[in-house]
Design a protein around this motif. Structure first.
Motif, PDB file in Angstrom:
ATOM      1  N   THR A  35       0.825  -1.217   0.000  1.00 46.85           N
ATOM      2  CA  THR A  35       0.000   0.000   0.000  1.00 46.85           C
ATOM      3  C   THR A  35       0.854   1.260   0.000  1.00 46.85           C
ATOM      4  OG1 THR A  35      -0.178  -0.052   2.428  1.00 46.85           O
ATOM      5  CG2 THR A  35      -1.945  -1.089   1.173  1.00 46.85           C
ATOM      6  N   ASN A  78      -7.945  -0.560   7.011  1.00 43.84           N
ATOM      7  CA  ASN A  78      -9.329  -0.387   6.582  1.00 43.84           C
ATOM      8  C   ASN A  78     -10.300  -1.040   7.561  1.00 43.84           C
ATOM      9  OD1 ASN A  78     -11.868  -0.626   5.196  1.00 43.84           O
ATOM     10  ND2 ASN A  78     -10.782  -0.284   3.268  1.00 43.84           N
ATOM     11  N   GLN A 183      -1.627  12.221   0.663  1.00 45.22           N
ATOM     12  CA  GLN A 183      -2.225  10.892   0.525  1.00 45.22           C
ATOM     13  C   GLN A 183      -2.176  10.462  -0.940  1.00 45.22           C
ATOM     14  OE1 GLN A 183      -3.032   7.713   1.078  1.00 45.22           O
ATOM     15  NE2 GLN A 183      -4.143   8.384   2.911  1.00 45.22           N
ATOM     16  N   THR A 185      -2.738   7.077  -1.905  1.00 50.37           N
ATOM     17  CA  THR A 185      -3.572   5.906  -2.151  1.00 50.37           C
ATOM     18  C   THR A 185      -4.897   6.331  -2.773  1.00 50.37           C
ATOM     19  OG1 THR A 185      -2.593   4.849  -0.215  1.00 50.37           O
ATOM     20  CG2 THR A 185      -4.606   3.862  -1.108  1.00 50.37           C
ATOM     21  N   ALA A 188      -8.059   5.296  -0.793  1.00 48.31           N
ATOM     22  CA  ALA A 188      -8.101   5.515   0.653  1.00 48.31           C
ATOM     23  C   ALA A 188      -9.516   5.909   1.051  1.00 48.31           C
ATOM     24  CB  ALA A 188      -7.104   6.598   1.052  1.00 48.31           C
TER      25      ALA A 188
END
Length: 328
Positions: A35, A78, A183, A185, A188
């Protein structure tokens, strides 16, 4: 001193690695890149690809790199996923901490700053912030995996094997002060990240999960902390341990919260965009309210928040998302 930063190619880890470098530490980033992002690792840090579940590899790195202390971020995050893949979270999060603690004991590395979570506390609708010693009652396997990790570190510390600081994050958001990191990702799941994606058109709409919580406007309340302020906290915790400070645990938030509807309104304000918001059912594992009491962090580590401003947090996240999406 040389510091090992596991998960240092991730969002918070990369900001903290950069803060360490700017404060004169040598940094080794250890990440499996499932990730994380290689390009997020700051210049000047050494990168080693590896998995925190491998005690053998961790032992080798700690010994060969002559590591003085560890900052441990590497984890699955998550909450929703943890409810239907719980064993993955115990394997990665809890077993990863166990492997690290054992490797540290083998090599003789004594200090670790641990990335924990406010999810330890479960559902806390109350007229005050959450203090560190409030009862722990996680609502999901993610929270359980982090609580079990804290138990491992606490028990190891009780034998003199190590000292630790567990930093219990509330909701982390925003991008670096210089606009160079944020961020990365794409999927996300954090509200501000999803909201700024909707604001620039990367998402057709934003989902609002639950409007019947026991809060003033019916939506969840969270304490949002800027990622750069959180990086500062890691530096303070590390210095505390290196100076001989005792093991401890701290809530990391500003002491006040915003509802989902208030955050959405702020994102629309800073972006000037009006995107659709679709109200949906509650998600499993979501607490109605999570707000920190950060008095202990301020008094024991001397933390002084510099960016406790929802407008600043949302604006920096919005500008970062525009930058990486090539939106003018």
């Amino acid at each position: 001193m040389k510091i090992l930063v596991t998960g240092g190619a991730g969002y918070i880890g990369s900001h903290t690695a950069n803060r360490l470098l700017k404060n004169g530490f040598e940094v080794v980033v250890f990440d499996n890149l499932t990730t994380g992002f290689r390009e997020a690792v700051p210049k000047g840090a050494k990168f080693i690809q590896g998995d925190v579940r491998s005690e053998e590899h961790l032992t080798q790195v700690l010994r060969d790199e002559k590591i003085s202390a560890v900052i441990h971020f590497a984890a699955k995050l998550n909450v929703k996923e943890s409810t239907f893949k719980p064993l993955d979270y115990y394997e990665n999060n809890t077993a990863g901490v166990l492997a690290m603690a054992k490797a540290m004991q083998t090599v003789g590395v004594k200090h670790i700053v641990f990335s924990s979570t406010a999810a330890l506390f479960g559902d806390k609708v109350q007229d005050r912030g959450i203090v560190e010693d409030d009862p722990k009652s996680p609502l999901n396997p993610y929270g359980n995996s982090k609580l079990m990790s804290e138990y491992i570190l606490s028990d190891a510390a009780s034998t003199g094997a190590l000292t630790y600081c567990a930093l219990r994050y509330f909701n982390v958001a925003g991008a670096s002060d210089d606009g160079e990191n944020g961020q990365r990702t794409a999927d996300a799941f954090h509200l501000i990240h999803l909201g700024v994606q909707a604001a620039i058109g990367k998402r057709k709409q934003l989902q609002l999960f639950g409007n019947d919580y026991p809060t003033p406007d019916g939506t969840c309340i969270r304490d949002y902390i800027h990622v750069e302020d959180l990086a500062d906290i890691h530096l303070l915790a590390l210095k505390h341990l290196l100076a001989g400070g005792e093991s401890d645990y701290f809530n990391c938030g500003y002491g006040f919260g915003y509802s989902v509807k208030e955050v959405i309104k702020m994102i629309k304000t800073v972006s000037g965009a009006d995107f659709p918001v679709i109200e949906s059912e509650r998600r499993p594992g979501d607490a109605a309210s999570l707000v920190a009491d950060s008095a202990k962090l301020k008094s024991k580590l001397g933390w002084k928040p510099q960016r406790a401003d929802l407008n600043l947090i949302c604006k920096s996240a919005y500008q970062w998302e525009k930058r990486i999406s090539n939106v003018k």
